[in-house]
Design a protein around this motif. Sequence first.
Motif, PDB file in Angstrom:
ATOM      1  N   GLY A   6       3.511   8.455  -0.003  1.00 29.04           N
ATOM      2  CA  GLY A   6       3.364   9.721  -0.696  1.00 29.04           C
ATOM      3  C   GLY A   6       3.090   9.527  -2.168  1.00 29.04           C
ATOM      4  N   GLY A   7       2.381  10.479  -2.751  1.00 29.00           N
ATOM      5  CA  GLY A   7       2.118  10.426  -4.187  1.00 29.00           C
ATOM      6  C   GLY A   7       1.089  11.461  -4.588  1.00 29.00           C
ATOM      7  N   SER A   8       0.839  11.534  -5.878  1.00 29.34           N
ATOM      8  CA  SER A   8      -0.160  12.489  -6.362  1.00 29.34           C
ATOM      9  C   SER A   8      -1.569  11.897  -6.304  1.00 29.34           C
ATOM     10  N   PHE A   9      -1.694  10.579  -6.475  1.00 25.47           N
ATOM     11  CA  PHE A   9      -2.997   9.913  -6.448  1.00 25.47           C
ATOM     12  C   PHE A   9      -3.968  10.656  -7.363  1.00 25.47           C
ATOM     13  N   ASN A  10      -3.566  10.771  -8.613  1.00 22.69           N
ATOM     14  CA  ASN A  10      -4.231  11.628  -9.592  1.00 22.69           C
ATOM     15  C   ASN A  10      -4.697  10.847 -10.815  1.00 22.69           C
ATOM     16  N   PRO A  11      -5.716  10.005 -10.701  1.00 25.92           N
ATOM     17  CA  PRO A  11      -6.552   9.679  -9.549  1.00 25.92           C
ATOM     18  C   PRO A  11      -6.001   8.470  -8.790  1.00 25.92           C
ATOM     19  N   PRO A  12      -6.556   8.207  -7.584  1.00 23.73           N
ATOM     20  CA  PRO A  12      -6.183   6.971  -6.902  1.00 23.73           C
ATOM     21  C   PRO A  12      -6.770   5.773  -7.656  1.00 23.73           C
ATOM     22  N   THR A  13      -5.946   4.777  -7.884  1.00 22.09           N
ATOM     23  CA  THR A  13      -6.345   3.634  -8.708  1.00 22.09           C
ATOM     24  C   THR A  13      -6.435   2.358  -7.880  1.00 22.09           C
ATOM     25  N   LYS A  14      -6.899   1.301  -8.538  1.00 21.54           N
ATOM     26  CA  LYS A  14      -6.905  -0.012  -7.878  1.00 21.54           C
ATOM     27  C   LYS A  14      -5.481  -0.460  -7.565  1.00 21.54           C
ATOM     28  N   ALA A  15      -4.512  -0.040  -8.360  1.00 20.57           N
ATOM     29  CA  ALA A  15      -3.112  -0.381  -8.060  1.00 20.57           C
ATOM     30  C   ALA A  15      -2.697   0.242  -6.735  1.00 20.57           C
ATOM     31  N   HIS A  16      -3.057   1.514  -6.504  1.00 18.40           N
ATOM     32  CA  HIS A  16      -2.760   2.149  -5.214  1.00 18.40           C
ATOM     33  C   HIS A  16      -3.399   1.360  -4.076  1.00 18.40           C
ATOM     34  N   GLN A  17      -4.638   0.964  -4.263  1.00 16.03           N
ATOM     35  CA  GLN A  17      -5.344   0.191  -3.239  1.00 16.03           C
ATOM     36  C   GLN A  17      -4.620  -1.122  -2.953  1.00 16.03           C
ATOM     37  N   LEU A  18      -4.244  -1.827  -4.003  1.00 19.79           N
ATOM     38  CA  LEU A  18      -3.567  -3.116  -3.837  1.00 19.79           C
ATOM     39  C   LEU A  18      -2.203  -2.954  -3.180  1.00 19.79           C
TER      40      LEU A  18
END
Length: 190
Positions: A6-18
């Motif tokens: 879960g999260g806002s992903f505001n924006p989705p970043t490379k950290a989210h991807q990793l």
Amino acid sequence: MVLVYGGSFNPPTKAHQLIIESLIQKYKPNRFIILPVGHKYTWKDNLLPFEYRYEMLQLIFKHNDLIDISDIENRDDFKGTYHSLKQVQKTHPKEKIFFIIGTDHLKTMHLWKNYEALLNEFSFIIVKRPKYELSFEIFKRFNTYYEVFEFESDISSSRIRDNIEKYKNDLDDKVYQYIIQHKLYQGEKL
């Protein structure tokens, strides 16, 4: 096992991807569900409409059959994360559900809707974020199973929102192009 991030992903970043790639590699789940907060989430300033954040996540993950991007939290009948996870549980009744959150949420979990039921019924993976204190008192109080996932990154969605050009390398190129094309995070009205 089903992992729900879960999260806002505001924006989705490379950290989210990793984080997602690392969690998949470590836990080998049967399903990985990304659960962006919906339009009823009012705790964050400058939160883009759900549709933009959802589409950016689709750009990154649409070719990964293991990953689902959910719109559960953007529905009109949204009742909080607990109910979202109960819906996930209904579609995956034989799987153990793990909810993934960042350490930045530990201090405010007691403010979430139905947080007691959430802590009593689900397990957690806490992604350790720099500059946030680790306090697990709330989990201990409810005897909640949790694991800490060590992930160090200085990538920050808020820093990106403040200066897209300076931090564009912290974004997947498709996301950066989407932001530019839609004139997002540039002080313009949507």
